[in-house]
Design an enzyme around this catalytic site. Structure first.
Site, PDB file in Angstrom:
ATOM      1  N   ASP B   8       0.890  -1.160   0.000  1.00  0.00           N
ATOM      2  CA  ASP B   8       0.000   0.000   0.000  1.00  0.00           C
ATOM      3  C   ASP B   8       0.928   1.211   0.000  1.00  0.00           C
ATOM      4  O   ASP B   8       1.424   1.615   1.054  1.00  0.00           O
ATOM      5  CB  ASP B   8      -0.868  -0.015   1.261  1.00  0.00           C
ATOM      6  CG  ASP B   8      -1.808   1.173   1.308  1.00  0.00           C
ATOM      7  OD1 ASP B   8      -2.182   1.680   0.237  1.00  0.00           O
ATOM      8  OD2 ASP B   8      -2.160   1.601   2.421  1.00  0.00           O
ATOM      9  N   GLU B  69      -1.148  -1.204  -4.822  1.00  0.00           N
ATOM     10  CA  GLU B  69      -2.369  -0.428  -5.015  1.00  0.00           C
ATOM     11  C   GLU B  69      -2.165   0.610  -6.110  1.00  0.00           C
ATOM     12  O   GLU B  69      -1.146   1.302  -6.161  1.00  0.00           O
ATOM     13  CB  GLU B  69      -2.783   0.272  -3.715  1.00  0.00           C
ATOM     14  CG  GLU B  69      -4.169   0.899  -3.859  1.00  0.00           C
ATOM     15  CD  GLU B  69      -4.754   1.363  -2.536  1.00  0.00           C
ATOM     16  OE1 GLU B  69      -4.955   0.502  -1.656  1.00  0.00           O
ATOM     17  OE2 GLU B  69      -5.002   2.567  -2.388  1.00  0.00           O
ATOM     18  N   ASP B 142      -1.945   0.950   8.733  1.00  0.00           N
ATOM     19  CA  ASP B 142      -1.557   1.022   7.315  1.00  0.00           C
ATOM     20  C   ASP B 142      -1.224  -0.359   6.758  1.00  0.00           C
ATOM     21  O   ASP B 142      -1.322  -0.586   5.558  1.00  0.00           O
ATOM     22  CB  ASP B 142      -0.322   1.916   7.128  1.00  0.00           C
ATOM     23  CG  ASP B 142      -0.517   3.280   7.743  1.00  0.00           C
ATOM     24  OD1 ASP B 142      -0.765   4.217   6.987  1.00  0.00           O
ATOM     25  OD2 ASP B 142      -0.448   3.402   8.975  1.00  0.00           O
TER      26      ASP B 142
END
Lengths: 172, 172
Positions: B8, B69, B142
């Site tokens: 991410d 992502e 996260d």
């Protein structure tokens, strides 16, 4: 004498220019090229091609410093992501080789080579051609911006690199 | 059994999650962490830290595939450039190691783990915790998104990787 690798980042066309010189005097052109990649190709392959080419250029031409154009989120939405990604690859290629990497805004580069931060592309190309005493404007034109970045760094950043190195040495 | 490294991307906080599994069955958590970097530090050093950490993680955990992502230019203007740059470093780290790299949109990831493309962060974290049978939600949070990405790829992309490999083999 400072040898600088300038990168005008782009995913489809990435301009690369290498010059050497000293502040305030005309620079010498060492090399320029545009690294192309096909928009239909996978992003990973496109970025990998750039990554490899930057590593090759650094090995082949042994620049002492890397200058990359700073990308802003406000730029063209259609290409800004690719530009940011290509720029990141250029920055890391320099950092991985242990070279100082400096970012310049387009207006800093334009001001350095033309005297005006709002100069157009044709004016930048004209000045790069003159300043490097080239017989003809660089082709493809994308390379002119990369050469301008490298000239800008020789003139503006060379001193900065030396100061940073001196500061680092003094801290040891 | 497919082992996937999910990323991410973020410049200040980059979530990394490694899971393994087969489509349609719960995955096993292998590792997760958040790679931090200081906003006051030079961009080149921040990107280099990410580059090195991704290379270490790939060597240490030997994932067969990388899922990152996808970042959109329409995202938060304040962080989108850093996110795009961190993403580029993750993509190239995978490609350099010869791994297939797949990009997923946030809604694809949310839909894969919660059944809804518009699920919120809390719901994603809850499902990741359940699906991986973790005793507590991943901390820092996260990392949950990175784990969700990796799960998404095991379930959706595993087949795709195999098809791509078969196609590549057939072409030879």
């Amino acid at each position: 004498m400072l040898r600088v690798l300038g990168v005008d980042p782009g995913l489809t066309r990435c301009g690369v220019g290498i010059v050497e010189g000293v502040p305030g005097r005309p620079c010498t052109m060492v090399h320029y090229e545009v690294v192309h990649s096909d928009p239909d190709e996978e992003l990973a392959h496109r970025l990998l091609r750039l990554d490899r080419r930057f590593a090759e250029l650094i090995t082949e031409f042994a620049p002492a410093s890397v200058a990359v154009e700073r990308v802003f989120a406000q730029n063209n939405v259609g290409t800004v992501m690719g530009t940011a990604q290509a720029g990141a690859i250029a920055i890391v290629a320099g950092a991985r080789a242990g070279l100082p990497v400096t970012l310049y805004t387009p207006s800093e580069v334009k001001a350095a080579v033309t005297g005006s931060g709002s100069a157009d592309k044709a004016q930048v190309t004209l000045m790069v051609t003159r300043l490097l005493k080239l017989a003809a404007p660089p082709r493809p034109a994308d390379a002119a911006d990369a050469l301008a970045l490298a000239i800008c760094h020789v003139w503006r950043g060379g001193t900065r690199d030396k100061l940073a190195a001196a500061l680092k040495a003094a801290r040891r």
